[in-house]
Structures are given as C-alpha cells and as structure tokens.
Design an enzyme around this catalytic site. Structure first.
Site, PDB file in Angstrom:
ATOM      1  N   SER A  94       0.408  -1.472  -0.164  1.00 41.89           N
ATOM      2  CA  SER A  94       0.006  -0.199   0.350  1.00 41.89           C
ATOM      3  C   SER A  94       0.719   1.194   0.254  1.00 41.89           C
ATOM      4  O   SER A  94       0.569   2.349  -0.255  1.00 41.89           O
ATOM      5  CB  SER A  94      -1.298  -0.242   1.205  1.00 41.89           C
ATOM      6  N   ASP A 270      -2.398   7.180  10.667  1.00 44.26           N
ATOM      7  CA  ASP A 270      -2.442   5.947  11.254  1.00 44.26           C
ATOM      8  C   ASP A 270      -1.031   5.586  11.069  1.00 44.26           C
ATOM      9  O   ASP A 270      -0.839   4.322  11.981  1.00 44.26           O
ATOM     10  CB  ASP A 270      -2.624   4.494  10.348  1.00 44.26           C
ATOM     11  N   HIS A 273       1.034   4.871   7.134  1.00 44.17           N
ATOM     12  CA  HIS A 273       0.985   5.471   5.565  1.00 44.17           C
ATOM     13  C   HIS A 273       1.903   6.930   5.607  1.00 44.17           C
ATOM     14  O   HIS A 273       1.378   7.830   6.608  1.00 44.17           O
ATOM     15  CB  HIS A 273       0.040   5.524   5.258  1.00 44.17           C
TER      16      HIS A 273
END
Length: 780
Positions: A94, A270, A273
């Site tokens: 991600s 978070d 990221h």
C-alpha cells in the site's frame, strides 16, 4: 579619543587587507577547492544521481533539497513530454501504491486516489502512448520474482521503468521473526538476477522502507517497528549492492523519501502511511531521476550529464591558450612593460593618494590580459557548466535576506569618509549609491527574496535607479563636455559589453540572457542619438540664449513619445526587434518577449534621469542651490518640507508594496511611481550639508565594479544561470557564502582591471588610430 581609535583601527585593517592579498587568497582557495571536489567525486563514489536518490534535507517545511544538486519541480506538460510512449510499473504494498498515485498526480494533477483497497490499477494516457501500472505484491516472495522473470522473457510486455519495494507485510505476517528476515534475504537474492537483466535497458528502483510512527500504529501492526524496518533495509542494500558490476549496481536504491519521512512521519494518520507532502517528495525525486537528462531543466542539476563544449567554446579556449603562449613568448624575449599603475583607492580601501603617471602598455600587455581572462573563464566554466562543484536551490527566509543587510550597513558606516566634493550626486556619492544597491541586489538574488513581493518591489526601484543614473550620467557628460566623438561611444560600448560577449561564447548563452547589459547599452545608444542629432544643444550654447533650453525639452518630449509608441503596442515593439540581425541581440529562447518585459518595466527611468540632470544643471548654473560644505541645499523651510515629503514618499511606497497582491499588478504601477522613491532618496541624501559631505568608501569601492559584480554573479556566486546557489563548502551554508563571496568579489575586480587594460589597446584615444584599426579589421 574614540574617533582616533576608530581611524587607527580602520587604517590597520586597510594596511593588511588589500585587494591584492584578497586575490592571492582567492586563488589559493580556488585551487584547494578544485582538488577537494575532484577528490570527493573520484573517491567518494557518488554522482548527482546517487545524491538525489540517497540523501537530502528539508528547507523549511515542504521544500526538499537533495544533497549537492538541484531538484526541478516538474509540471504536468514536462512530465508528459518525458514519459511519452513509456510504460512505468509500480510493484509492492500500500505504501508503493501511495507513491504510484503521487507520481500519477504529477502527470495529471486532477487525478483522484481510488482508496486503499485496489490491488491492481492501470493509468493510461492515450495521446501520449504512456501508461503506468500498479501491481499488488505486498511481499518480496516467489510471486514477485515470477512477475519479474516473465518480463525478462517477454520483451514486448517489459516496462521501461520499474519501481518496487516491500517489507511491512513480511514483518506483520510473521511477527517480526528472524526466520522471516532470513527468508527476505533469500528472496531478494533470487530476485536480483532478473532485476539486473531488466535494468540492462530499463530503469529499476528499489524503494527502501520508510519509518513508522510506532505510537499510533494499530494493534495488528505493532510488530512493524523502526528497528525491524532498518534490518530489512540493511538486507536489501546488502543483497542489491552485492550484485554490482563494474563497481556499480544497475538497480537504483531510493532512500531519499525515507530520509524525508524521518522528519514527517509524526504527521501520519495511522503511523504507517506517509503524509501526502512526503510522498510527493519521493515522486518528484523519481521524476527528476528519469527525466532530467532528457529534458535538461536549468534548475535541475541532479542526474544531468555535462554536455560537451560546442565549436565556439572550443575556439575560445584556443584563443585564450594562444594568448597564454604569446604572453610566455614575449616574457621570454624580455618585454617587461606592465599595465599602467592603478590608484591606491581602486586597489584597496586605503586612504586616497595621488595617482602615479600612466605608463604605456607594451606588446605583452594585451596577451597578459587575455591570459588572465582565460584563467578566469576556465573558473566560470567549471563552476556553472562542468560537474565539479555542487549546486543547491534557493530558499527564502526573512533572516537570510535582512541579517546580511544589517552586516553590510554596519560595514558601510564603519568606512565613512569625508567627500572631496559636496555637489549633488558627485562621483563618490554615485559610486556609493551604485555600490550599496548592488550589494542589496546580490543578497536579494542569493536569498531568493523575489518570492517575497515587498522586497521584490523595493529591489525593482533599485534597478530603476541604476537606469536613472544611466540617464543622469550620460546626459550630464554630453551636456557639459559636448563630446560626441567615436572614441567616447566605443569606450562606453566596450566597457559595458566586453565581459558579456566573452561569457556569451564561453558559457554558451544568448546576449539577452544578461538582460541588464542589453538594457543599458540600448539606452546609451538612445541617449546618444537624442542629444547628438541636429541641433546639438550644449550648455555653452544654452548659456548664450535661454531659448535653447526649450530645444532640450523638445528633444526630451520627442524621446518620451518614442518610448510611449513602443510601450503601448507590444505588436509594434516585437515587429521592430524581431527583425534580423537585431533579433539576435534581443531574443531569448527564440522570442523577444523577455526583452519586452524588461524594457517596459523601467521604460521611463532613463528619461527621468535625463530630465533631472537637465533641471539640476540649470539650477546649478543659475546658482539657486547652496552646495558648499556643511550647507543645506535649500533654505531651511524648503529643506524641511522636501525632507518631510521624501520621508512620506518612502513610507507610502513601503505600505503600498506590502499590500500588493501579485507581481503583475505591482509591475503595472512601477514605471510611474518608482521615480518618486528615487527623487526622495536623492533629496534625503543631499539636502543636509553634513550628509552630502560624507560618503562610504566601502560602498563606493563596490560601486566601481558594480557592473562586473552584477554579471559575474550569474555563474560564480549563483549557479545554474542564477536558479540556484554554488556550493563550495558542503554542509556549512554560512561558511560557503563567505568563501564564495570572497572569491566572487576578487574575480569581479580583476575582470574590471582586465577590461580597462584591453580597452586601451582596442580603443586608442587617438581617433585616427582607431579608424585605422577598424579599417585594418575590415569593419569600416
């Protein structure tokens, strides 16, 4: 007692610190720095591309500065041009997907992220034939390896650029175990061979893992610690570097985004990221690595190969080399005539002494001057055309602009002396004026203060003041001397243009690039034509009949109409200056628009200077002014009123400049209001008798070489054609500025001496000899 100590201290400084000593120190510093930087490049194992990818620092909050080179901020149209008909593939988890979106947004700023659940995405730009893929491979395992191997077997499907990286999922799924780390190394080792094969005719980037903010990680991610990430990064570096060929791996390691994230990861929502600003750094670093050598942006020195010298540059090198050989030959044959002695006040800041008699220049002198010029031009080339010294981008802060201003103001006051003359705008005062303005402009350029509109507008007034002095000085000369001879014209044109013409050849730049020199050259020709055309009106003629004063005003009115006819019709302006061969002098990148902008910005400054000179000289002749030592210029009431109005003018302009919304609006008003600031300064500087009786020898010294300082800054103080800053001392910005300034000023002063020496040879005072010389060259 304090005054005596001040005088003795200044004398002691000047006795030991002369310009001659400064030049010797500068020469030694240049040699040492050349050796140091050459060794750093050769033994340090780094080039600008490695610096771009591996390290850097933040300037302020959002501006990323790679180590030792400049990073261009790519716009959409540039990115599309670079990546046309290319395929770019992002492979990973991600965080790689976030990098993919940031990269795509450079090409298409309107592009929106489609969430974090997409495991495969393709972005295609049909008109460009370019597309970019994101492939979901969260672990560096056999699946990722098979994808790489398939590309090596199918050339038609192989991407031109591959950006990949993974580790967090391996840590998460296996709890940060040692076995998982060992397996990660095994997998990377297996992948290194296909990566190397793909890198043979493509670009491969392995993205090192960014840090996390452990405090805000969710419970199922707590095992992803910075210690674990560091171990995985070390493993990737060890494996990929072990596959080096010829001392260098073809797989490029992207570590710059990791360095940026070290300072910004606390802004992560978070903890895993990265914030968008940090991702943008990584995407822009990739864009610079891929595109700089192709598009060659002037403010993007990272990853650019040095272009080979062109024919004119090679010929100029041969000319300078031939001059050095001729100089050596004359020296061996015993021709020992030196250049004429220079007055002590030019050579140093010592107290002025009578100038010694000028000695004739021998046959060796011009070759000696060209030899010195060749050495200096070699330094110019190494600074701004070769890949020897480092370059960094500018970044404006109030402290980087205003603190140096305080320093130079203190030095200017320290070197204050009594003026020989007490007339308005006498030579010492105009030199002082040019000197402090030039120093302010230099600080303005190196600090990037053009980004701050109030400072930008005040500096625009300083540029207008230079042109005002151009009008004032040349009008005064022609009005008083009446010398319209060829010698005067050639002398001024040579003095203004010699250095620039040499730089145009050596640095491969158009004449208009050094915009101020074409500007003052153009205005000198206009002033000369205005005053030399029939009827020539001089002060002697006007003294006999006051009607001649109306003739001067009529000429100035005609000049004003000439200016307005150009200023209010851009089409007419461009049609005139786009005609060959005039266009070769005024075009920049194939257009005269830049010349139009520069000319229009200060279009009235020169005529304001001419009108002021005319009014002042008439008032002086009529003995209206009191210019004696210590005397106020006007009566007490008029003096106080003018001083008050001048102070109000300064304050009003500063308030207006601070309220400007954008440069375009302010520039529209500038030609009409800048003259009030200039006149206000002249009145404040000259009305009080005590102010007119003093001047700063410090500023005046710089004023004598202001032209050389302005031109030389382009290449040996600033860098990348003024877009960046030359770095001689890496890692210490303050010391770097001090050393580069010291060398820069010494070089500028030496060039002024060389120009004066060559002017005596090229332009002899005897007009007959000049005509013969021009005829011998086939010019007339």
């Amino acid at each position: 007692m304090a005054v005596l100590a001040y005088s003795l201290g200044k004398r002691e400084i000047n006795q030991h610190f002369t310009i001659k000593n400064a030049k010797l120190i500068s020469l030694a510093a240049v040699i040492i720095l050349l050796v140091f930087h050459t060794a750093l490049r050769y033994y340090g194992g780094g080039d600008t591309c490695e610096w771009l990818l591996s390290s850097g620092r933040y300037l302020g909050e959002n501006v990323w500065q790679p180590y030792g080179c400049m990073m261009h901020k790519y716009k959409s149209i540039e990115a599309r041009t670079c990546l046309a008909k290319k395929r770019v593939a992002f492979i990973g988890d991600s965080r790689i997907r976030q990098l993919f979106y940031s990269f795509i947004k450079i090409i298409d700023p309107e592009r929106k992220e489609d969430g974090n659940k997409v495991h495969y995405e393709r972005t295609q730009f049909l008109l460009l034939g370019m597309f970019s893929d994101f492939l979901w491979y969260p672990e560096a395992n056999n699946s990722m390896r098979e994808r790489l191997v398939s590309w090596t077997k199918e050339p038609s499907a192989k991407p031109d650029v591959v950006i990949l990286g993974a580790a967090t999922w391996s840590i998460k799924l296996h709890g940060g175990s040692t076995e998982a780390l060992q397996q990660y190394k095994v997998n990377l080792t297996a992948m290194s061979a296909p990566l190397e094969r793909l890198a043979e005719d493509g670009e491969i980037y392995w993205v090192l893992q960014d840090p996390v903010n452990e405090e805000v990680l969710s419970e199922n991610r707590k095992m992803i610690t910075n210690q674990q990430l560091e171990l995985y990064n070390e493993a990737a570096v060890d494996v990929l570097n072990s596959s080096k060929r010829n001392g260098r791996t073809r797989v490029k390691l992207l570590a710059a985004s990791r360095q940026a994230a070290l300072e910004t990861i606390t802004q992560s929502d978070d903890g895993l990221h990265l914030p968008e600003s940090t991702r943008n750094v990584g995407a822009m670093v990739l864009m610079n690595s891929m595109c700089n050598n192709l598009l060659r942006p002037i403010d993007g020195s990272c990853c650019q190969k040095v272009p080979p010298p062109n024919l004119l540059q090679k010929l100029s090198a041969f000319v300078f080399l031939g001059s050095a050989l001729a100089f050596l030959g004359f020296h061996i044959l015993g021709y020992n005539h030196h250049r004429r002695p220079v007055p002590p006040d030019v050579e140093s800041l010592e107290e002025k002494k009578p100038a010694t008699a000028a000695a004739p220049l021998g046959p060796k002198a011009p070759f000696q001057a060209l030899c010195r010029m060749g050495i200096i031009m070699a330094y110019f080339y190494l600074c701004d055309r070769a890949d020897v010294f480092m370059k960094e981008q500018k970044f404006y802060t109030h402290s980087t602009f205003f603190i140096p201003l305080i320093y130079i103001f203190v030095l200017g006051v320290f070197y204050s002396e009594n003026s020989k003359e007490t007339k308005v705008l006498n030579r010492e005062q105009t030199d002082e004026w040019k000197g402090w303005m030039q120093l302010v402009i230099l600080i303005y350029h190196i600090s990037g203060a053009s980004a701050f509109i109030p400072v930008y507008m005040h500096v625009r007034v300083l540029v207008a003041a230079y042109l005002f002095q151009t009008g004032y000085g040349h009008f005064s000369f022609f009005w008083l001397k009446g010398d319209f001879g060829l010698y005067r014209v050639c002398q001024v044109l040579f003095r203004l243009n010699f250095l620039v013409l040499v730089l145009c050849v050596v640095m491969d730049r158009p004449y208009q690039f050094y915009y101020f020199v074409p500007l003052v050259t153009f205005w000198f020709v206009v002033i000369y034509a205005t005053l030399a055309m029939w009827p020539q009106i001089l002060q002697k003629k006007a003294n006999n009949s006051g009607m001649w004063h109306l003739g001067v005003l009529a000429k100035l009115l005609g000049l004003l109409l000439f200016i307005c006819s150009f200023a209010y019709s851009e089409g007419f302006f461009e049609s005139v200056f786009s005609v060959w061969p005039i266009s070769k002098l005024f075009e920049l990148n194939g257009s005269v628009h830049e010349w139009w902008f520069r000319w229009k910005l200060d279009r009235f400054a020169v005529i304001h200077g001419m009108l002021f000179a005319f009014i002042y000289l008439v008032l002086q002749k009529c003995q209206v002014l009191s210019e004696g030592k210590g005397e106020a210029l006007f009566s007490s009431k008029i003096s106080n009123l003018l001083l008050f109005l001048s102070a109000v003018s300064f304050v009003t302009y500063s308030v207006w400049a601070s309220s400007c919304k954008n440069k375009t609006e302010c520039n529209e008003m500038h030609p009409y209001i800048s003259v009030f600031q200039i006149l206000a300064f002249i009145l404040i500087r000259n009305i009080p008798g005590y102010a007119r009786s003093l001047y700063s020898s410090f500023f005046a010294w710089f004023g004598k070489i202001s032209l050389e300082l302005f031109i030389c800054q382009y290449h040996i103080w600033l860098a990348a054609d003024t877009k960046g800053i030359l770095v001689l001392i890496p890692g210490n910005p303050s010391l770097n500025i001090m050393v580069s300034t010291f060398i820069f000023v010494s070089v500028a002063h030496e060039i002024s001496l060389i120009t004066n020496d060559l002017a005596q040879v090229v332009i002899p005072k005897d007009s007959t000899a000049l005509l013969k010389r021009l005829g011998g060259l086939g010019l007339i």
